[in-house]
Design an enzyme around this catalytic site. Structure first.
Site, short mmCIF file in Angstrom:
data_model
loop_
_atom_site.label_atom_id
_atom_site.label_comp_id
_atom_site.label_asym_id
_atom_site.label_seq_id
_atom_site.Cartn_x
_atom_site.Cartn_y
_atom_site.Cartn_z
N TYR A 1 0.87 -1.19 0.00
CA TYR A 1 0.00 0.00 0.00
C TYR A 1 0.90 1.22 0.00
O TYR A 1 1.86 1.30 0.77
CB TYR A 1 -0.89 -0.02 1.24
CG TYR A 1 -1.79 1.20 1.36
CD1 TYR A 1 -2.90 1.35 0.54
CD2 TYR A 1 -1.53 2.19 2.32
CE1 TYR A 1 -3.73 2.45 0.65
CE2 TYR A 1 -2.36 3.29 2.44
CZ TYR A 1 -3.46 3.42 1.61
OH TYR A 1 -4.27 4.52 1.72
N ASP B 1 9.37 3.04 -0.41
CA ASP B 1 8.32 3.66 0.40
C ASP B 1 8.60 3.26 1.85
O ASP B 1 8.29 2.14 2.26
CB ASP B 1 6.95 3.16 -0.07
CG ASP B 1 5.82 3.74 0.76
OD1 ASP B 1 6.11 4.34 1.82
OD2 ASP B 1 4.65 3.58 0.37
N LYS C 1 4.44 9.21 8.62
CA LYS C 1 4.12 8.62 9.93
C LYS C 1 5.06 9.06 11.06
O LYS C 1 4.92 10.16 11.56
CB LYS C 1 4.08 7.09 9.82
CG LYS C 1 2.99 6.63 8.85
CD LYS C 1 2.52 5.24 9.12
CE LYS C 1 1.64 4.71 8.01
NZ LYS C 1 0.26 4.51 8.33
#
Ligand SMILES: Cc1ncc(COP(=O)(O)O)c(C=O)c1O
Ligand SMILES: N[C@H](C=O)CCC(=O)O
Length: 429
Positions: A145, A240, A268
């Site tokens: 994702y 990522d 994050k």
């Protein structure tokens, strides 16, 4: 446990917010429905809901809260930001200090840019890679994702998979045609895809350690080979690291694994709980970004002082002695305790753990790619989730999401969790 007030809030939310949630991952749809717990406050390793229930929290807001909730050092930084103005639309010393910190921690980034989310960070790396190579296609790995922009909502894990929609509606066929998907950890398929489309591929996009169909490590040599093959075809490699950045050590998964991408996306943890994203990479590639180069990327909120100060404070906590060793130690106790409990009650599970992050799959099989993660028992997971919630343990309502330990968790928290898991397994056998 009583959830009456959470239920009332959810019923009200359903009238005003689509699906009653602001991110699909937060819905309990995949675990049999019901009202998500509504949280009033959080401190350290604990969440407190509107009904007065306390939970040991392993969701950690899907990863950012690695120092625990309302960590005093991070809170002080956020207060400072609130008191000195939260947005100027100008340069600040904070963004320079923070950029330097990130570069020192992740040396593959010669230059960085701050954005506001992981989605934006990944989206920007792809634009920059396309601008640099003059090519359109990207290659991604099934079940990874990378945020919710069109291009990467093809074979996406995490929330989309949880809801059984890895390929989102609303993504045009022409966009989907720009994405090649291959299984993670499968070098033959990757090579075959590169032999077919390699000359058209701008970038290979990968979570170097997957966090979105549970935690899955690359097989030895896999990432090295990805780099070699991609570069042979003139494609860039983008890591990522939105989940993995500063998760396992002070730096990225790339530091841990000793493999270096051309571009990196972060998010994050680096915001200390405030909205953030960042991307960076080799100087000659990054200098393709406006105002130096032709790839446009911008943001009113980008580099805002609150996120910068919060992020700096969070990384300062993570620089503390023994922080990651302790996350690893507690992770190991948790893993071993859960495995023992499963054995005791004859429950088939597999745990994938990397330091302070782990996922529990209801299967006897190893999980090294998305297909295997998907084949694990979702019904068992749903029962497990609800059992744990009733014991005061909060995890993500999805078999595809990970558990995250924070610096606030104690051995006592972990031991309580193991006893709650044992109770759950006893009820499930
Ligand atoms: C690996 C990865 N990349 C990108 C994203 C998107 O980040 P955000 O939700 O901050 O947009 C996420 C999580 O959501 C993620 O786990
Ligand atoms: N797994 C996702 C990111 O890591 C969960 C975040 C979300 O979709 O809200």
């Amino acid at each position: 446990m009583i959830f009456t007030k959470s239920e009332a809030i959810h019923n009200e939310a359903l009238k005003h917010i689509v699906g009653g949630v602001n991110s699909p991952s937060r819905s309990y749809k995949a675990v049999g429905g019901g009202a998500p717990i509504a949280i009033e406050k959080a401190e350290g390793a604990y969440l407190y809901d509107v009904d007065g229930n306390r939970y040991i929290d392993y969701l950690a807001a899907y990863g950012p809260i690695i120092t625990g909730h309302a960590h005093p050092h991070v809170t002080k930084a956020i207060k400072r930001a609130a008191e000195t103005g939260v947005l100027y639309g100008t340069a600040t010393p904070h963004e320079v200090k923070f950029a330097k910190m990130l570069k020192e921690a992740i040396p593959s980034m010669d230059k960085v840019r701050f954005v506001n989310s992981g989605t934006e960070a990944v989206m920007s790396t792809i634009r920059v890679a396309r601008a640099y190579t003059g090519r359109d296609k990207i290659l991604k790995f099934a079940g990874c994702y990378h945020g919710h922009f069109d291009l990467v909502l093809v074979a996406a894990g995490s929330g989309p998979s949880q809801l059984g929609m890895p390929d989102s509606a609303g993504v045009t066929k022409s966009t989907a045609r720009e994405v090649i998907t291959v299984p993670f950890n499968h070098m033959e398929d990757f090579k075959k895809a590169m032999d077919t489309w390699g000359d058209e591929i701008a970038a290979v996009l990968v979570e170097p350690i997957v966090g979105n169909f549970g935690m899955v490590e690359p097989k030895p040599g896999f990432l090295e080979k990805v780099n070699e093959v991609a570069h042979n075809y003139g494609a860039l490699v983008i890591y990522d690291e939105v989940i993995t950045g500063f998760r396992f050590m002070y730096g990225g998964a790339q530091n841990l694994l000793g493999v270096t991408p051309d571009l990196t996306a972060l998010g994050k943890i680096i915001g200390g709980g405030l909205p953030i994203g960042a991307y960076g990479g080799k100087q000659e590639i990054m200098e393709g970004v406006a105002p130096l180069g032709p790839a446009y990327q911008a943001g009113t909120m980008a580099g805002n002082p609150a996120s910068m100060l919060s992020g700096i404070a969070c990384l300062e906590v993570l620089q503390g002695k023994g922080v990651y060793e302790e996350l690893d130690r507690l992770g190991m106790i948790l893993e071993q305790g859960i495995l023992l409990a499963a054995e005791k009650y004859g429950i088939s599970i597999t745990i994938n753990r990397i330091k302070g992050a782990l996922s529990i799959y209801f299967t006897k099989e190893k999980v090294t790619n998305y297909e295997q993660a998907e084949a694990t028992d979702g019904k068992m997971f749903a029962v497990f989730f609800k059992q744990l919630l009733n014991e005061g343990i909060n995890i993500a309502p999805s078999k595809f999401e990970a558990w995250f330990l924070t610096t606030a968790h104690t051995e006592e928290d972990v031991n309580y969790t193991i006893s709650a898991v044992e109770k759950a397994f006893k009820n499930m056998k």
